[in-house]
Scaffold this motif. Structure first.
Motif, short mmCIF file in Angstrom:
data_model
loop_
_atom_site.label_atom_id
_atom_site.label_comp_id
_atom_site.label_asym_id
_atom_site.label_seq_id
_atom_site.Cartn_x
_atom_site.Cartn_y
_atom_site.Cartn_z
N ALA A 6 29.44 43.57 45.81
CA ALA A 6 30.21 42.35 45.68
C ALA A 6 30.90 42.65 44.01
O ALA A 6 31.30 41.29 44.37
CB ALA A 6 28.44 41.34 44.89
N ALA A 7 30.13 43.33 43.34
CA ALA A 7 30.95 42.73 42.14
C ALA A 7 32.72 43.68 43.06
O ALA A 7 33.53 43.18 42.28
CB ALA A 7 30.68 44.32 41.48
N ARG A 9 33.94 42.68 45.44
CA ARG A 9 34.46 41.18 45.80
C ARG A 9 35.20 40.69 44.77
O ARG A 9 35.91 39.88 45.14
CB ARG A 9 33.30 41.25 47.20
CG ARG A 9 33.48 41.87 48.25
CD ARG A 9 33.02 41.47 49.39
NE ARG A 9 32.25 42.38 50.72
CZ ARG A 9 33.36 42.32 51.72
NH1 ARG A 9 34.61 41.29 51.30
NH2 ARG A 9 34.00 43.00 52.49
N GLU A 10 33.95 40.36 44.08
CA GLU A 10 34.37 39.54 43.20
C GLU A 10 35.36 39.80 42.74
O GLU A 10 36.67 38.58 42.03
CB GLU A 10 32.92 39.62 42.04
CG GLU A 10 32.97 38.01 41.04
CD GLU A 10 31.82 38.77 40.16
OE1 GLU A 10 31.84 37.57 38.85
OE2 GLU A 10 30.68 38.86 40.50
N THR A 13 38.91 39.16 44.09
CA THR A 13 38.99 37.89 44.56
C THR A 13 39.56 36.99 43.49
O THR A 13 40.76 36.42 43.59
CB THR A 13 37.64 37.09 44.50
OG1 THR A 13 37.36 37.41 45.96
CG2 THR A 13 38.16 35.22 44.78
N THR A 80 42.54 41.12 35.19
CA THR A 80 41.14 41.27 35.95
C THR A 80 41.00 42.74 36.65
O THR A 80 39.43 42.89 36.97
CB THR A 80 41.89 40.46 37.71
OG1 THR A 80 43.54 40.81 37.97
CG2 THR A 80 42.21 39.55 37.15
#
Length: 383
Positions: A6-7, A9-10, A13, A80
């Motif tokens: 999940a991290a 993917r975050e 994004t 990022t």
């Protein structure tokens, strides 16, 4: 979906949004320079896998070729992929070009208008951010190289990740010293100094240090790799101006002569798949803690959510991590260290300019540039 997935993917994004925001500001001419071929595990991907740490053309759109708002969008994108301390370090390294220019008397050219130039940092986006196909981005310039790949909406690779500093130490007001990579150096020295007896003897490969990183800027590291002379770590083989080429060759030769390594010495410090030095399995608790802190100066360059640091907290994994040193162990002398273990190659050197010019790189030899994921992605979509 795991927390780590999940991290990834975050972060991907956030990267896609920042990359697209930058791309939306580009005109056609800028886009032709700033956008590259979509990542793949074939020859079309060769440019994405070229990387440098010298003040050469890294490929992409430079700061000079952009408006201030576009440059700010560049900095937003690189933020990022970095932790806050790493972002500060990168920004500091870029600013050191002005310090280095003064140190050298504002005369260095490298066959261009200004040789030491904080405006010559390059960004290129490969593929379409946020789309269904793999995409990535590369940011680099003198002493910075960031390489990121996103596949199936997740950040899958952030190596090679190179940070350097020249000067490695410079004065600040009030007697303070600016050392962007100070802890990266000091923890390595603290570790080698903590070793004793036979362990210390086996950890120190040579009493002299190689002139530069042994794996250099190779796309793929291989058994037997040796240091590449400075003159070979440039995008073009030669400068059009023969006088500038002669200056670079002379500088390269001087670095190699100062190192003073024989052919046998180069063989001793050459890269090998089997790690050299001493395994952490032989370290005591304090030495293992030092090694862990040193690893964090590399793993901490990326956001904590995608750092591999937790994996190396496992004693069985850390046991396999090897540490090797070359050169004197007293401060201010040319030195080199290597950390090698499962999915890990780290190199550090501070040898040039009287040991005031530092290089550091974190690599994953089997997964640099995400080549393993790209191969699996193509195989999965072949059917």
């Amino acid at each position: 979906m795991t927390q780590a997935s999940a991290a990834r993917r975050e972060i991907a994004t956030a990267m896609a949004a920042a990359a697209q925001a930058w791309l939306d500001t580009l005109d056609d001419e800028q886009r032709a320079i700033g956008v590259g071929h979509a990542p793949a595990d074939d020859a079309t991907d060769a440019e994405r896998r070229r990387w440098f740490y010298t003040p050469t053309d890294h490929g992409g759109l430079t700061v000079h070729q952009q408006r201030p708002d576009q440059h700010r969008a560049v900095m937003r994108l690189i933020s990022t992929g970095l932790s806050t301390p790493a972002y500060v370090t990168v920004a500091t390294i870029m600013g050191l070009e002005n310090v280095l220019d003064q140190l050298e008397g504002f005369v260095t050219r490298f066959d261009r208008v200004r040789g030491r130039d904080p405006g010559l940092y390059y960004l290129r986006v490969f593929g379409e951010p946020g789309g269904s196909r793999p995409w990535g981005w590369r940011f680099g310039g003198h002493h910075v190289s960031l390489n990121n790949l996103v596949v199936d909406g997740a950040l899958v690779a952030s190596t090679p990740l190179f940070l350097g500093a020249d000067p490695a130490a410079s004065p600040l007001l009030g007697g303070a010293v600016n050392r962007p990579l100070g802890r990266v150096e000091d923890l390595g020295r603290d570790l080698v100094r903590s070793l004793h007896g036979d362990v210390r003897r086996r950890a120190i490969l040579l009493p002299r240090a190689p002139a530069d990183l042994v794996a250099a800027n190779r796309t793929v590291v291989a058994d037997g790799d040796r240091t590449i002379p400075l003159v070979g770590i440039w995008r073009d083989e030669r400068f059009p101006d023969p006088a500038e080429q002669a200056k670079l060759q002379a500088l390269s030769d001087r670095f190699d002569e100062n190192a003073g390594l024989s052919d046998a010495d180069h063989e001793i410090v050459s890269y090998t798949v089997a790690p050299k030095g001493v395994a952490a399995a032989e370290f005591d608790g304090d030495q293992r803690a030092l090694l862990g802190a040193l690893l964090e100066t590399y793993f901490g360059r990326v956001p904590a959510a995608v750092s591999p640091a937790e994996r190396y907290l496992d004693d069985a994994v850390l046991d396999q991590v090897h540490f090797a040193w070359a050169g004197p162990t007293d401060q201010g002398r040319p030195h080199y260290y290597r950390i090698q273990g499962p999915d890990l190659l780290i190199e550090w050197d501070n040898t040039q300019r009287d040991a005031n010019h530092a290089h550091s790189v974190w690599r994953d030899p089997g997964r640099d540039f995400g080549m393993d994921v790209l191969a699996a992605h193509r195989a999965a979509h072949r059917h």
